[in-house]
Scaffold this active site. Sequence first.
Site, PDB file in Angstrom:
ATOM      1  CG  ASN B 628       2.208  -7.034 -13.980  1.00 21.67           C
ATOM      2  OD1 ASN B 628       2.790  -6.734 -12.931  1.00 21.67           O
ATOM      3  ND2 ASN B 628       1.915  -8.285 -14.296  1.00 21.67           N
ATOM      4  CD  GLU B 702      10.541  -3.808 -30.034  1.00 21.98           C
ATOM      5  OE1 GLU B 702      10.424  -2.696 -30.578  1.00 21.98           O
ATOM      6  OE2 GLU B 702      10.340  -4.877 -30.623  1.00 21.98           O
TER       7      GLU B 702
END
Lengths: 317, 742
Positions: B628, B702
């Site tokens: 997404n 991250e």
Amino acid sequence: MRPFTYQRVATAAEAAAAVAGNPAAKFLAGGTNLLDLMKLEIERPAHLVDVQDIEGLNAIEQTGDGGLRIGALVSNTALAADERVRRDYGVLTRAIVAGASGQLRNKATTAGNLLQRTRCPYFYDPNLPCNKRNPGSGCAALEGYSRQLAVIGTSDKCIATYPGDMAIALRVLDATVETVQPDGTERTIPFGEFHRLPGDAPEKDNVLAHGELITAVTLPRPIGGEHVYHKVRDRASYAFALVSVAAVIQPDGTGRVAFGGVAHKPWRVEAAEAAMPQGAAAVTAQVFADARPTEHNAFKLPLATRALAGVLAEAKG
Amino acid sequence: MDFNQPAGTNLFDNARVIGKPTPRIDGPLKTTGTAPYAYERHDVAPDAAYGYILGAAIAKGRISAMNVAEARRAPGVVAIVAAPDVAPVGKGMGNVAPLFGGSDVAHYHQAIAVVVAETFEQARAAAALIRVDYDRTPGAFDLARAAPHAGAEEQDDGAGDGGDPQSQQTPKRIGDFADAFAAAPVKVDATYTTPDESHAMIEPHATIAGWDGDKLTLWTSNQMIAWSKSSMAKILGIAEENVRLDSPYIGGGFGSKLFVRADAVCAALAAKEAGRPVKIALQRPLIANNTAHRHATIQRIRLGAGRDGRITAIAHECWSGNLDGQSGEDGTAQTPVLYAGANRLVASRVTHLDLPEGNAMRAPGEAVGHLALEVAMDELAEATGMDPVALRLANEPTGEVPGKPGTRYSERNLTRCLTEGAERFGWARRNARPGAVRDGRWLVGMGVAAGYRGAPTQKSAARVRLEADGLLVVETDMTDIGTGSYTIIAQTAAETMGLPLDRVSVRLGDSAFPAAAGSGGQWGAASSTAGVYAACVALRRKIGEQLGFAADDATFADGRITAGDRSWALTDAGAQVAEDGIAFGDFQKGYDLGTYAGHFAEVAVDAFTGVTRIRRMLAVCDAGRILNPMSARSQVIGAMVMAAGGALMEELVVDTRFGLFVNHDLAGYEVPVHLDIPHQEVVFLDTVDPVSTPLKAKGVGELGICGPGAAIANAIYNATGIRVREYPLTLDKYLDQLPQVA
């Protein structure tokens, strides 16, 4: 937070008497600092006298000599936005909007802003020594984390700073503080005498007697010039000053300057201002002649000079 | 479903829902205040009492006396649980000190009592009436002192630091670093320090605990439901099947909520004592010292290279400390992977410290490792006279992962990240001479850094239920910590079952649901969507069996099924349930699964005051299929903000006399505000990684914190010519090196 009783009053005299009669009472206005400190039990009033209903303290009015009288309850937002303040006392507007956040400025009052307490981290942790919070317990900051703390006017009992911005501008504008004393009489305190140095009694931030209520802050006639407030901090907003500079610079290079973030009060040495045309270093050499920084905050001295140099350069610009 | 070989062509290669920018399903709930966080779940336990935790006032020692008599008499008090009256609880995953119980104090603000009252204010006021006497014990609070040889010149082979013997870990060596470094015509040898950092998430740790007989339910805020369910059982010494966690909405975690914390344990103990549910949120001043933080590091990097910039010797040594002397911050994590070089040494050493627990914070290891390695690369670029982008391209590995013999890259496009990034950012306009660009009072500079973060996978399961009306309900204990899990899981299920997104309902965070990967280590998105895909494939097969077609050859689209020349409505087989998970095979061990980025930053440094302000940031990311792009972008820009904080301002300050983090609130611990982050851009390369999962996706949560801080540091150098190696890069560390102004 300790349980407390709460009272709303209608007049300044009534407020002063209500607090004066109770050693454990405090005034409450915007509450942006006091209520936080009560939650941490750093402030433990048994009684709060809410002054927000008092008539006549929420206006900004012209004074007879061409200055402005700012009611104690005028919010920081309203004061900063006032057209006369923006036009004639720009340093004040700039200092106010450099502090806190929009939400806090909506709630914080003119008088309350002068009374905000230090942000020294040791003041905020009840497990650690702090003479300001707990007189006689010692000062953990002296040999501790003092990067943010005072470099001048300190004592061996306390190196806390006064954290505000607005007061630095008021100091440079030669404001005065008007109060009602517990006996109902009024007094006028020159701004430079309002905040104290820590000395042997760092628990006392200012010269107000218990029960003495600020009713207004008065600005003298506008003095023209370029109005600058330059705040140096690690992040761009919502942070206390490492060093701040409030200055009014005249076209001929003369002017006034006060510093924030360096002492227990807004720091101004009028005698040094004669050196303004000679440049920043000449001024700060006198302003900070008696500085006693720690290893962690010694950088504030060159920073103050450099910040002022930037202000002078831009004023010339 | 076993994932035992790289994925071939599959439905995700022609996706209609996956890969499309999709607003977060939970977004309107969050923005309207209707997503109930743990502490606000008034419906689950209307009679809950309020708990308040008292933290220890010393860093190390023993409680010699605790008097709760006055607190017990305070208004509204229901119960008090005092640590000295309770045996230390067991340790769950990640805990290095017991979360409650006994008279020993292992760190500042360790929970030593819980007060339960009818209101929060009463509990807090009563807690202040508890009198505690302590016997203090000296402790080790200063990393530099605990690891005295960190960064020392004589340590040319990386052997022992001479400190605590517990701290030794075997250095990993390839080739002969010492000889190659000595022989290298160009050398960099520099030591960098990074401070302790706080997760500083908006929602503090919070739990409502309730007992029904011997069954405990925790409505809590937790990233890893299955881990924490078994940890909680271990901590309390009860059967795992008697513990249920429910954590549907989480207001940020960043690793702080990977493991059970004092809020959950104290709420459970207090609820038992009070005989009714108890809710506890950690007060903000407790977050820094009661929970976990990112460990400070000292890192020494040595790079030896030819005059052509090619690295011949690379050493990265990292020192950190923790209460157990074992679990540290491994800043070397990216170093075996990022650059070529025949002679290598990495070593991570951990020493004993009596500070609060260090533990995982967003990209543990790599986030701070890049702050050293990627600045050292900038220093090497200058030493060789090369452009920093070109230097990195010159050290692109070919073949195996240079620091992990026998391991191949699953997919790596770092050179594209750097070259496309340089193009987009206008890198060619950078003046290579430091301190040469001036904009009024500002010194302006640009910096670059490469980014790497591992993309591990974890087994993950889900249950999918097709209801008779065609609504598909997905249930998995996966968590959404603000990352977008709800949405990508719904997208995955919609794609696989051929349904529109609004016909999928996703339920997360309940330990009664099948165990998922959870949210940590950037593995959550890739693993949990693979698990949901596996469950959906099982459902398709079940429907196929019912209706008599081979599901794997059928097409599921627009609410219909097509197999050959036959066609059905998805609901023709009626309500159906299936459960399955994804398990990742050993074949992945032959690969380094990683994500890559090229990070660019432009900063301006005030020539008068030294204040640094970021002007713009760019990340070009290579992270496999982006499930997404909208939520992935949010993840990356959020991580870039956090990286900016780490570079410029974030630091838990240790008072080594008292043994605590002294700036333990959000006034003292500054994180960036909007004004600090003027412009950010994120670009995802159109890549897929068939080794990772059937969706060929990897995490990005991250990656965005691995590198931008170094890019900022390098930009400051480019702006000023001043190299500061001690983070955060605050003005006091370089003010005296700025140009004369007064």
